[in-house]
Design a protein around this motif. Structure first.
Motif, short mmCIF file in Angstrom:
data_model
loop_
_atom_site.label_atom_id
_atom_site.label_comp_id
_atom_site.label_asym_id
_atom_site.label_seq_id
_atom_site.Cartn_x
_atom_site.Cartn_y
_atom_site.Cartn_z
N LEU A 1 9.43 -2.24 6.64
CA LEU A 1 9.05 -1.29 7.46
C LEU A 1 9.64 0.09 6.98
O LEU A 1 10.69 0.35 6.26
CB LEU A 1 9.68 -1.48 8.90
CG LEU A 1 9.30 -2.66 9.56
CD1 LEU A 1 9.96 -2.99 10.85
CD2 LEU A 1 7.71 -2.67 9.50
N GLY A 2 9.10 1.30 7.45
CA GLY A 2 9.40 2.71 7.27
C GLY A 2 9.77 3.10 5.57
O GLY A 2 8.62 2.93 5.01
N ALA A 3 10.72 3.42 5.49
CA ALA A 3 11.05 4.23 4.18
C ALA A 3 10.79 3.16 2.97
O ALA A 3 10.22 3.57 1.84
CB ALA A 3 12.51 4.61 4.06
N GLU A 4 11.04 1.76 3.30
CA GLU A 4 11.01 0.98 1.99
C GLU A 4 9.29 0.59 1.86
O GLU A 4 8.89 0.65 0.81
CB GLU A 4 11.40 -0.33 2.42
CG GLU A 4 13.11 -0.22 2.53
CD GLU A 4 13.64 -0.01 1.08
OE1 GLU A 4 13.19 -0.62 0.07
OE2 GLU A 4 14.60 0.77 0.97
N ALA A 5 8.43 0.77 2.74
CA ALA A 5 7.19 0.73 2.78
C ALA A 5 6.50 1.82 1.97
O ALA A 5 5.65 1.83 1.06
CB ALA A 5 6.51 0.48 4.10
N GLY A 6 7.14 3.15 2.36
CA GLY A 6 6.84 4.21 1.35
C GLY A 6 7.10 4.37 0.08
O GLY A 6 6.17 4.71 -0.73
N LYS A 7 8.33 3.70 -0.38
CA LYS A 7 8.83 3.61 -1.61
C LYS A 7 7.97 2.59 -2.16
O LYS A 7 7.50 2.83 -3.38
CB LYS A 7 10.08 3.13 -1.59
CG LYS A 7 10.89 3.11 -2.91
CD LYS A 7 12.26 2.46 -2.89
CE LYS A 7 12.87 2.38 -4.22
NZ LYS A 7 14.28 1.97 -4.16
N ALA A 8 7.41 1.54 -1.75
CA ALA A 8 6.49 0.58 -2.42
C ALA A 8 5.25 1.38 -2.58
O ALA A 8 4.81 1.10 -3.69
CB ALA A 8 6.27 -0.59 -1.57
N ARG A 9 4.75 2.06 -1.62
CA ARG A 9 3.26 2.76 -1.97
C ARG A 9 3.45 3.74 -2.96
O ARG A 9 2.62 3.74 -3.76
CB ARG A 9 2.94 3.31 -0.65
CG ARG A 9 1.68 4.13 -0.80
CD ARG A 9 1.42 4.73 0.52
NE ARG A 9 1.37 3.90 1.75
CZ ARG A 9 1.73 4.52 2.90
NH1 ARG A 9 2.44 5.79 2.94
NH2 ARG A 9 1.88 3.65 3.81
N ARG A 10 4.73 4.60 -3.13
CA ARG A 10 4.80 5.32 -4.35
C ARG A 10 4.75 4.91 -5.57
O ARG A 10 4.27 5.30 -6.63
CB ARG A 10 5.81 6.48 -4.06
CG ARG A 10 5.81 7.40 -3.07
CD ARG A 10 7.15 8.23 -3.10
NE ARG A 10 8.27 7.52 -2.46
CZ ARG A 10 8.80 7.35 -1.27
NH1 ARG A 10 7.77 7.88 -0.28
NH2 ARG A 10 9.83 6.80 -1.11
N HIS A 11 5.51 3.66 -5.76
CA HIS A 11 5.61 2.84 -7.00
C HIS A 11 4.27 2.41 -7.29
O HIS A 11 3.78 2.37 -8.29
CB HIS A 11 6.57 1.59 -6.81
CG HIS A 11 7.78 1.84 -6.78
ND1 HIS A 11 8.48 2.26 -8.12
CD2 HIS A 11 8.88 1.78 -6.05
CE1 HIS A 11 9.65 2.62 -7.83
NE2 HIS A 11 10.02 2.16 -6.67
N PHE A 12 3.33 1.99 -6.30
CA PHE A 12 2.01 1.62 -6.43
C PHE A 12 1.02 2.48 -7.05
O PHE A 12 0.47 2.43 -7.82
CB PHE A 12 1.22 0.89 -5.08
CG PHE A 12 -0.09 0.47 -5.38
CD1 PHE A 12 -0.30 -0.65 -6.18
CD2 PHE A 12 -0.94 1.12 -4.76
CE1 PHE A 12 -1.80 -0.98 -6.11
CE2 PHE A 12 -2.36 0.70 -4.85
CZ PHE A 12 -2.56 -0.53 -5.62
N GLU A 13 1.23 3.86 -6.26
CA GLU A 13 0.42 5.00 -6.63
C GLU A 13 0.95 5.52 -8.30
O GLU A 13 -0.13 5.83 -9.15
CB GLU A 13 0.78 6.19 -5.92
CG GLU A 13 -0.05 5.87 -4.54
CD GLU A 13 0.47 7.06 -3.37
OE1 GLU A 13 1.45 7.79 -3.68
OE2 GLU A 13 -0.14 6.92 -2.32
#
Length: 121
Positions: free
Chosen positions: A52-64
């Motif tokens: 949840l939260g910051a970790e999901a954002g980090k995963a999304r940035r890696h994906f991008e």
């Protein structure tokens, strides 16, 4: 004069072989990179569903970032293919200019074969 044409033909054959080898290498590298990107994207998406939260954002940035890398690789491959295509067109133009009757004969042969194939259907 035949000696010059033979040397030119051999040089053209070598250049074509190098170009095809480079194309195959680039294509293999691209496929490998895309497979890695897809694998990483799938694992990041699996991980992001549990986080949840910051970790999901980090995963999304890696994906991008991975997608941007894949797009960049595709762009470079496309530019390389276009450059090799232009070189092949120039080589063909030189060959046709130096050997017009051979080119006419080859064109006629291709036309006859295409006509026979179309006529069979």
């Amino acid at each position: 004069m035949d000696h010059i044409q033979q040397n030119g033909k051999a040089a053209g054959d070598d250049e074509l072989a190098r170009s095809q080898a480079a194309n195959a290498t680039a294509r293999d590298k691209l496929m490998s990179d895309l497979q890695n990107v897809i694998h990483e994207a799938e694992s990041w998406l699996d991980d992001s569903t549990d986080q949840l939260g910051a970790e999901a954002g980090k995963a999304r940035r890696h994906f991008e970032d991975a997608l941007l890398t894949a797009k960049s690789d595709l762009r470079r491959l496309e530019e390389g293919v276009l450059a090799r295509g232009r070189q092949a067109a120039r080589s063909t133009q030189v060959y046709v200019r130096d050997n017009p009757w051979k080119a006419v004969g080859l064109g006629a042969a291709v036309g006859v074969i295409a006509g026979m194939l179309i006529g069979r259907k």
